[in-house]
Design a protein around this motif. Structure first.
Motif, PDB file in Angstrom:
ATOM      1  N   VAL A   1      -6.498   9.570  -4.199  1.00  0.00           N
ATOM      2  CA  VAL A   1      -7.601  10.162  -4.950  1.00  0.00           C
ATOM      3  C   VAL A   1      -7.041  11.172  -5.957  1.00  0.00           C
ATOM      4  N   GLY A   2      -7.412  10.997  -7.224  1.00  0.00           N
ATOM      5  CA  GLY A   2      -6.962  11.891  -8.275  1.00  0.00           C
ATOM      6  C   GLY A   2      -5.602  11.562  -8.854  1.00  0.00           C
ATOM      7  N   ALA A   3      -4.898  10.532  -8.285  1.00  0.00           N
ATOM      8  CA  ALA A   3      -3.552  10.211  -8.759  1.00  0.00           C
ATOM      9  C   ALA A   3      -3.439   8.772  -9.258  1.00  0.00           C
ATOM     10  N   GLY A   4      -4.544   8.071  -9.425  1.00  0.00           N
ATOM     11  CA  GLY A   4      -4.488   6.708  -9.937  1.00  0.00           C
ATOM     12  C   GLY A   4      -4.171   5.686  -8.858  1.00  0.00           C
ATOM     13  N   SER A   5      -4.033   4.447  -9.303  1.00  0.00           N
ATOM     14  CA  SER A   5      -3.801   3.327  -8.377  1.00  0.00           C
ATOM     15  C   SER A   5      -2.729   2.415  -8.939  1.00  0.00           C
ATOM     16  N   CYS A   6      -2.109   1.646  -8.019  1.00  0.00           N
ATOM     17  CA  CYS A   6      -1.108   0.646  -8.408  1.00  0.00           C
ATOM     18  C   CYS A   6      -1.342  -0.606  -7.571  1.00  0.00           C
ATOM     19  N   PHE A   7      -1.660  -1.720  -8.248  1.00  0.00           N
ATOM     20  CA  PHE A   7      -1.850  -3.019  -7.599  1.00  0.00           C
ATOM     21  C   PHE A   7      -0.667  -3.901  -7.980  1.00  0.00           C
ATOM     22  N   THR A   8       0.043  -4.401  -6.968  1.00  0.00           N
ATOM     23  CA  THR A   8       1.284  -5.136  -7.211  1.00  0.00           C
ATOM     24  C   THR A   8       1.180  -6.548  -6.667  1.00  0.00           C
ATOM     25  N   LEU A   9       1.423  -7.527  -7.535  1.00  0.00           N
ATOM     26  CA  LEU A   9       1.530  -8.922  -7.123  1.00  0.00           C
ATOM     27  C   LEU A   9       2.996  -9.222  -6.836  1.00  0.00           C
ATOM     28  N   VAL A  10       3.308  -9.560  -5.601  1.00  0.00           N
ATOM     29  CA  VAL A  10       4.686  -9.904  -5.213  1.00  0.00           C
ATOM     30  C   VAL A  10       4.770 -11.413  -5.060  1.00  0.00           C
ATOM     31  N   LEU A  11       5.674 -12.043  -5.795  1.00  0.00           N
ATOM     32  CA  LEU A  11       5.840 -13.501  -5.779  1.00  0.00           C
ATOM     33  C   LEU A  11       7.207 -13.851  -5.207  1.00  0.00           C
ATOM     34  N   PRO A  12       7.296 -14.880  -4.360  1.00  0.00           N
ATOM     35  CA  PRO A  12       8.573 -15.213  -3.710  1.00  0.00           C
ATOM     36  C   PRO A  12       9.590 -15.785  -4.695  1.00  0.00           C
TER      37      PRO A  12
ATOM     38  N   GLU B   1       2.096 -11.837  -1.861  1.00  0.00           N
ATOM     39  CA  GLU B   1       1.190 -10.872  -1.245  1.00  0.00           C
ATOM     40  C   GLU B   1       0.735  -9.858  -2.279  1.00  0.00           C
ATOM     41  N   LEU B   2      -0.389  -9.237  -1.988  1.00  0.00           N
ATOM     42  CA  LEU B   2      -0.941  -8.183  -2.830  1.00  0.00           C
ATOM     43  C   LEU B   2      -0.739  -6.843  -2.136  1.00  0.00           C
ATOM     44  N   GLN B   3      -0.045  -5.927  -2.822  1.00  0.00           N
ATOM     45  CA  GLN B   3       0.191  -4.591  -2.284  1.00  0.00           C
ATOM     46  C   GLN B   3      -0.630  -3.586  -3.081  1.00  0.00           C
ATOM     47  N   ILE B   4      -1.257  -2.648  -2.363  1.00  0.00           N
ATOM     48  CA  ILE B   4      -2.140  -1.670  -3.006  1.00  0.00           C
ATOM     49  C   ILE B   4      -1.693  -0.270  -2.621  1.00  0.00           C
ATOM     50  N   GLU B   5      -1.482   0.567  -3.626  1.00  0.00           N
ATOM     51  CA  GLU B   5      -1.162   1.976  -3.414  1.00  0.00           C
ATOM     52  C   GLU B   5      -2.123   2.808  -4.250  1.00  0.00           C
ATOM     53  N   SER B   6      -2.711   3.828  -3.643  1.00  0.00           N
ATOM     54  CA  SER B   6      -3.646   4.661  -4.391  1.00  0.00           C
ATOM     55  C   SER B   6      -3.863   5.982  -3.670  1.00  0.00           C
TER      56      SER B   6
END
Length: 449
Positions: A419-430, A412-417
């Motif tokens: 405004v003004g604090a950047g972003s983090c895109f995480t690839l989770v693999l089983p 799954e793809l998890q997204i955390e972000s």
């Protein structure tokens, strides 16, 4: 000889016995022996009739009592009658039980259907309702029985359909609470009765809407650079340009051509992902090898304008398609570089999770994304800022490709972000698609023990 013959013979025998007794009684009085015979026969028949009355009363009481505890030890007419009635009743009970079982199976089959079923009588009152139909229309399948359906389902299209009595085509109505869209079909049967079929077409309508949006977006994305290129071609053809102007026009044409090539390439990638089988689970690819290619692309795109750091784990291997995984990671890292201002930082880190899975987190110090945009980021051509996305060379398909790739690998793809604090895109693999190097001390431990 049937029961009628036995009954007639028994009656004659009783009458004869009575007549014989009357004759014996009449011999004591010779003048009245004929009266004795007739009286004895009549008395015998009368006693037989009284007995029949008693037995008949018992049989009638048995019939009126629900045919429980049938009278036993009956012979002749009454025995044959009770036996036949009992056999007929038992046969009827078996048939009723079989019909009840068939009805239960039929209703179970209807309940198992993803479509809802509603039965209405001639007055449009609800006679039966499946659980699916109750959920679709917001009904209570027990409380709303015998209620008029138009008092409970007030969608104008549905009411108009019932009133028009033209049932050739279904109508679409919203689900209660705006949960989705229903397709409702009505069919007439029996004596003015109605069969109402409901189907949840929310996903179909959403897919159709996405298809329309997709076609419109593709047309728009391709038409814009084509218009630019066509304009420059006309300029080169009709206007005398200096060498500097000509080179500038050619550079702009090359940029628009590259933009179209990128768009077509992403579209082909999506089509290939959607139409190909799932990646193999027995083909292992070193994550470091994929990471080296990703680093090279990121450094070329950044041109030393950002601080880049990478950690691909220690000997981690992934099971799947190397080109797909490379495409997904390249898209994430390229997006992070494009949207991070000069002097910002982009980091890529591998981490082993406690549940055995693993994750690759791509973190940047860019402007961040507002919370209302996060659920739609992986939609095709969805852009938070369309003009800025085009300026950075994005096609609007990168995150859609990433989502398809990671889902095809069971993750799954998890997204955390913020405004003004950047972003983090995480690839989770089983865990099933991960293979880590075995620690030598761990291998030696069983031998030492």
């Amino acid at each position: 000889m049937g029961w009628m013959g036995w009954r007639l013979a028994f009656t004659l025998a009783v009458a004869a016995a009575g007549g014989l007794l009357g004759h014996l009684w009449g011999t004591t009085r010779p003048a009245h022996w004929i009266d004795g015979v007739l009286g004895g026969a009549l008395l015998a028949v009368t006693l037989l009739f009284v007995r029949d009355l008693v037995v008949g009363h018992r049989v009638l009481r048995w019939l009126s009592g629900g045919l429980v505890d049938a009278p036993r030890h009956q012979v002749g007419l009454w025995g044959e009658l009770t036996a036949r009635i009992e056999r007929a009743v038992r046969s009827r009970d078996r048939q009723i039980e079989q019909e009840r079982d068939r009805l239960a199976q039929f209703l179970s089959a209807i309940e198992a259907s993803p479509n809802g079923v509603l039965l209405l009588d001639a007055s449009e009152q609800i006679r039966w309702c499946s659980q699916t139909a109750a959920e679709h229309l917001g009904l209570d399948r027990h409380r709303d029985i015998d209620q008029r359906v138009t008092n409970l389902v007030r969608a104008p299209a549905f009411v108009s359909l019932l009133q028009s009595r033209q049932f050739e085509h279904p109508v679409q109505i919203p689900q209660p609470g705006g949960r989705g869209v229903l397709s409702v079909m009505v069919r007439a049967y029996g004596d003015g009765q109605r069969l109402v079929l409901t189907q949840d077409i929310t996903q179909r309508e959403r897919a159709e809407s996405m298809r329309r949006d997709f076609v419109a977006n593709v047309s728009h994305e391709i038409r814009t650079p084509l218009t630019v290129v066509a304009g420059f071609v006309e300029t080169l053809t009709n206007l005398p340009l200096s060498e500097v102007e000509r080179r500038r026009v050619l550079v702009l044409m090359a940029q628009q051509t590259q933009r179209m090539q990128s768009l077509v390439g992403d579209l082909l990638t999506l089509a290939r992902l959607e139409g190909s089988p799932r990646p193999p689970v027995d083909t292992w690819v070193p994550l470091a090898r994929i990471g080296a290619a990703v680093e090279a692309d990121a450094q070329g795109l950044s041109a030393s304008r950002h601080r880049l750091s990478f950690d691909w784990g220690d000997g981690v291997e992934l099971a799947g398609s190397e080109p797909e995984l490379l495409s997904a990671l390249t898209n994430l890292v390229s997006n992070a570089v494009r949207y991070t201002p000069e002097g910002g930082e982009v980091s890529v880190r591998w981490r082993n999770r406690a549940d055995g899975a693993g994750e690759v987190a791509v973190r940047d110090t860019g402007p961040g994304i507002a919370a209302e945009h996060l659920p739609r980021l992986t939609e095709r051509f969805y852009r938070v800022d369309g003009s800025r996305s085009r300026d950075t060379g994005g096609t609007g398909l990168g995150l859609a490709i990433v989502k398809h790739v990671v889902q095809r690998h069971g993750g799954e793809l998890q997204i955390e972000s913020r405004v003004g604090a950047g972003s983090c895109f995480t690839l989770v693999l089983p865990a099933a698609r991960l293979r880590r190097p075995v620690d030598a001390t761990t291998d030696a431990a069983p031998e030492l023990r």
